[in-house]
Enzyme design. Structure first.
Site, PDB file in Angstrom:
ATOM      1  N   LYS A  42     105.148  57.980  10.365  1.00 27.33           N
ATOM      2  CA  LYS A  42     104.563  58.953   9.468  1.00 27.33           C
ATOM      3  C   LYS A  42     103.112  59.247   9.798  1.00 27.33           C
ATOM      4  O   LYS A  42     102.576  60.296   9.460  1.00 27.33           O
ATOM      5  CB  LYS A  42     104.607  58.401   8.026  1.00 27.33           C
ATOM      6  CG  LYS A  42     105.973  58.087   7.517  1.00 27.33           C
ATOM      7  CD  LYS A  42     105.856  57.419   6.128  1.00 27.33           C
ATOM      8  CE  LYS A  42     106.616  56.147   6.202  1.00 27.33           C
ATOM      9  NZ  LYS A  42     106.628  55.343   4.985  1.00 27.33           N
ATOM     10  N   ASP A  99      98.955  59.634  16.203  1.00 33.16           N
ATOM     11  CA  ASP A  99      97.702  59.308  15.508  1.00 33.16           C
ATOM     12  C   ASP A  99      96.906  58.241  16.246  1.00 33.16           C
ATOM     13  O   ASP A  99      95.699  58.368  16.400  1.00 33.16           O
ATOM     14  CB  ASP A  99      97.949  58.902  14.041  1.00 33.16           C
ATOM     15  CG  ASP A  99      98.963  57.786  13.898  1.00 33.16           C
ATOM     16  OD1 ASP A  99      99.717  57.536  14.857  1.00 33.16           O
ATOM     17  OD2 ASP A  99      99.023  57.169  12.826  1.00 33.16           O
ATOM     18  N   ASP A 102      97.905  52.337  20.368  1.00 36.11           N
ATOM     19  CA  ASP A 102      97.449  50.959  20.192  1.00 36.11           C
ATOM     20  C   ASP A 102      97.984  50.143  21.373  1.00 36.11           C
ATOM     21  O   ASP A 102      97.452  50.251  22.476  1.00 36.11           O
ATOM     22  CB  ASP A 102      97.973  50.463  18.834  1.00 36.11           C
ATOM     23  CG  ASP A 102      97.312  49.188  18.366  1.00 36.11           C
ATOM     24  OD1 ASP A 102      96.746  48.466  19.193  1.00 36.11           O
ATOM     25  OD2 ASP A 102      97.371  48.890  17.164  1.00 36.11           O
ATOM     26  N   ASP A 158      97.555  53.713   8.040  1.00 34.51           N
ATOM     27  CA  ASP A 158      97.771  53.023   6.766  1.00 34.51           C
ATOM     28  C   ASP A 158      97.567  51.514   6.871  1.00 34.51           C
ATOM     29  O   ASP A 158      97.550  50.933   7.962  1.00 34.51           O
ATOM     30  CB  ASP A 158      99.202  53.253   6.273  1.00 34.51           C
ATOM     31  CG  ASP A 158     100.225  52.455   7.086  1.00 34.51           C
ATOM     32  OD1 ASP A 158     100.203  52.537   8.338  1.00 34.51           O
ATOM     33  OD2 ASP A 158     101.025  51.726   6.477  1.00 34.51           O
ATOM     34  N   ARG A 164      96.444  56.484   3.900  1.00 31.33           N
ATOM     35  CA  ARG A 164      96.711  57.554   4.873  1.00 31.33           C
ATOM     36  C   ARG A 164      95.949  58.828   4.510  1.00 31.33           C
ATOM     37  O   ARG A 164      95.625  59.646   5.370  1.00 31.33           O
ATOM     38  CB  ARG A 164      98.203  57.882   4.908  1.00 31.33           C
ATOM     39  CG  ARG A 164      99.096  56.788   5.454  1.00 31.33           C
ATOM     40  CD  ARG A 164     100.470  57.360   5.715  1.00 31.33           C
ATOM     41  NE  ARG A 164     101.508  56.343   5.831  1.00 31.33           N
ATOM     42  CZ  ARG A 164     101.826  55.708   6.945  1.00 31.33           C
ATOM     43  NH1 ARG A 164     101.159  55.955   8.051  1.00 31.33           N
ATOM     44  NH2 ARG A 164     102.797  54.814   6.974  1.00 31.33           N
TER      45      ARG A 164
HETATM   46  C1  PRP Z   1     101.687  53.354  14.325  1.00 30.69           C
HETATM   47  C2  PRP Z   1     101.220  54.659  14.950  1.00 30.69           C
HETATM   48  C3  PRP Z   1     101.956  54.701  16.237  1.00 30.69           C
HETATM   49  C4  PRP Z   1     102.125  53.245  16.583  1.00 30.69           C
HETATM   50  C5  PRP Z   1     101.139  52.869  17.626  1.00 30.69           C
HETATM   51  O1  PRP Z   1     102.866  53.592  13.668  1.00 30.69           O
HETATM   52  O2  PRP Z   1     101.528  55.763  14.155  1.00 30.69           O
HETATM   53  O3  PRP Z   1     103.201  55.331  16.131  1.00 30.69           O
HETATM   54  O4  PRP Z   1     101.882  52.469  15.418  1.00 30.69           O
HETATM   55  O5  PRP Z   1     101.255  51.541  17.947  1.00 30.69           O
HETATM   56  P1  PRP Z   1     101.617  51.029  19.399  1.00 30.69           P
HETATM   57  O6  PRP Z   1     100.790  51.808  20.380  1.00 30.69           O
HETATM   58  O7  PRP Z   1     101.180  49.582  19.320  1.00 30.69           O
HETATM   59  O8  PRP Z   1     103.073  51.177  19.630  1.00 30.69           O
HETATM   60  P2  PRP Z   1     103.511  52.593  12.615  1.00 30.69           P
HETATM   61  O9  PRP Z   1     104.621  51.827  13.283  1.00 30.69           O
HETATM   62  O10 PRP Z   1     102.437  51.795  11.942  1.00 30.69           O
HETATM   63  O11 PRP Z   1     104.193  53.603  11.582  1.00 30.69           O
HETATM   64  P3  PRP Z   1     103.501  54.753  10.702  1.00 30.69           P
HETATM   65  O12 PRP Z   1     103.184  55.893  11.639  1.00 30.69           O
HETATM   66  O13 PRP Z   1     104.562  55.129   9.719  1.00 30.69           O
HETATM   67  O14 PRP Z   1     102.270  54.169  10.060  1.00 30.69           O
END
Ligand code: PRP
Length: 179
Positions: A42, A99, A102, A158, A164
């Site tokens: 999301k 977004d 990481d 979040d 968010r």
């Molecule tokens: C977050 C973000 C990315 C992902 C990045 O999503 O939106 O999709 O983590 O992390 P990475 O590079 O370590 O794979 P999350 O799984 O927290 O879900 P969300 O978007 O619903 O917050």
């Protein structure tokens, strides 16, 4: 500033300026060719909503949702598709709006999956790239901001589904997650 935020890292004004620049660059690069902007729900929904409005070109939107196994704020590398795109990507220019980059595990998986569907191209626009955090290779053509590997919230990011909607990016006060 929200009481759970230790400090503001990127202000609302800085976000607006940078996203406008990214949109202009993207519009220039695709030279009027239709573009399918895809986001992974999301967190990316907020960035995507701003980015598409900054791209002066024919744009369509689609969404997917994935879940990574493991703890809530650390990717495990095993990604499961919860909701796939509504439409096909074959023969289309695809731009993934994310977004935060990481560990890179989510995007690495999503890029591979979309490439296997024979698109014309697949590129990544990440609003934030956490410095020194990547464990899987991801080619990110458009980057909003490089940021420190800290617990960030706001502008889609979040903690336990909260924050968010903050219009800036901030560092979460550790008291919130340490209890
Ligand atoms: C977050 C973000 C990315 C992902 C990045 O999503 O939106 O999709 O983590 O992390 P990475 O590079 O370590 O794979 P999350 O799984 O927290 O879900 P969300 O978007 O619903 O917050």
């Amino acid at each position: 500033m929200h009481e759970d935020v230790q400090k503001v890292l990127i202000t609302r004004e800085q976000i607006a300026e940078r996203v406008a620049q990214m949109g202009a660059q993207i519009a220039a690069d695709y030279q009027g060719e239709p573009l399918l902007v895809v986001s992974v729900l999301k967190g990316a929904a907020i960035f995507m909503a701003d980015l598409v409005r900054a791209i002066d070109a024919p744009v369509e939107m689609d969404f997917m949702a994935v879940s990574s196994y493991g703890s809530s704020h650390e990717s495990s590398g095993v990604v499961r598709v919860i909701k796939d795109l509504n439409g096909p990507v074959e023969g289309r220019h695809v731009l993934i709006a994310e977004d935060v980059l990481d560990s890179g595990l989510t995007l690495n998986y999503v890029v591979k999956m979309l490439r296997s569907r024979n698109p014309k191209s697949v590129e990544v626009a990440a609003f934030l790239v956490k410095e020194g955090a990547q464990r899987a290779p991801v080619e990110c053509k458009y980057t909003g901001f490089a940021c420190p590997d800290e617990f960030l919230v706001g502008y889609g990011l979040d903690y336990a589904e909260r924050y968010r909607n903050l219009p800036y990016v901030g560092v979460l006060d550790p008291k919130v997650y340490l209890g």
